[in-house]
Design a protein around this motif. Sequence first.
Motif, PDB file in Angstrom:
ATOM      1  N   UNK A  82       0.834  -1.195   0.000  1.00 30.78           N
ATOM      2  CA  UNK A  82       0.000   0.000   0.000  1.00 30.78           C
ATOM      3  C   UNK A  82       0.870   1.247   0.000  1.00 30.78           C
ATOM      4  N   UNK A  83       0.222   2.392  -0.021  1.00 30.77           N
ATOM      5  CA  UNK A  83       0.946   3.670  -0.101  1.00 30.77           C
ATOM      6  C   UNK A  83       1.487   4.130   1.254  1.00 30.77           C
ATOM      7  N   UNK A  89      11.193   2.810  -4.150  1.00 26.77           N
ATOM      8  CA  UNK A  89      10.159   3.556  -3.423  1.00 26.77           C
ATOM      9  C   UNK A  89      10.289   5.048  -3.714  1.00 26.77           C
ATOM     10  N   UNK A 142       4.655   6.945  -1.638  1.00 28.78           N
ATOM     11  CA  UNK A 142       4.144   5.726  -2.259  1.00 28.78           C
ATOM     12  C   UNK A 142       4.730   4.521  -1.554  1.00 28.78           C
ATOM     13  N   UNK A 143       4.057   3.369  -1.693  1.00 28.27           N
ATOM     14  CA  UNK A 143       4.626   2.142  -1.173  1.00 28.27           C
ATOM     15  C   UNK A 143       5.728   1.624  -2.083  1.00 28.27           C
ATOM     16  N   UNK A 144       6.598   0.753  -1.573  1.00 34.03           N
ATOM     17  CA  UNK A 144       7.640   0.153  -2.417  1.00 34.03           C
ATOM     18  C   UNK A 144       7.028  -0.660  -3.547  1.00 34.03           C
TER      19      UNK A 144
END
Lengths: 111, 112
Positions: free
Chosen positions: A103-104, B38, B42-44
């Motif tokens: 997820x973010x 990353x 944001x997620x990786x």
Amino acid sequence: DVKVTQSSRYLVKRTGEKVFLECVQDMDHENMFWYRQDPGLGLRLIYFSYDVKMKEKGDIPEGYSVSREKKERFSLILESASTNQTSMYLCASRAGGYGYTFGSGTRLTVV
Amino acid sequence: DQQVKQNSPSLSVQEGRISILNCDYTNSMFDYFLWYKKYPAEGPTFLISISSIKDKNEDGRFTVFLNKSAKHLSLHIVPSQPGDSAVYFCAASGSNNNDMRFGAGTRLTVKP
């Protein structure tokens, strides 16, 4: 497009509050994970779940608990938030294989 | 005790040149290695991986090299582009794959 959704991007909570971080995936993945990311320490595994109602401790479970009542949802709970739990929290899921989908992230600040 | 180590917190290279990011691990039970990228907020995202039975894996501009005897892997980006500027995490996992461990990350800056 497959997604892992974390309900909040930013959270500010007070010391001692009970905090819920929610994560939902739409890929029907069995495995879900919670990490925290801190400068100089990278991503550290808090808890993971390989099935509904199943959970396993990661490297740093102290001060946290988790809940997985449905396959698509994995919740991280801070029972009594403390300032040292200020961090970026990342949820991930995977099916078979080695690829994790993240997820973010939720940036949590405990004041 | 960090089982996956990235000793360089940052790296700066010129556009068009090679970027080399390094990673060391201590657990000989790891048999699968990955690199994640990353961007801020944001997620990786998964970039490239290699299993322990190989010593090289290539995908376009990205190549990962594994030296099992030295417990060392590296990511080469050739040619580097400004859009490659991000934090790169090295990760390693055993056959269980619920024990993936990450390094601290290296922030790559590619200057135009």
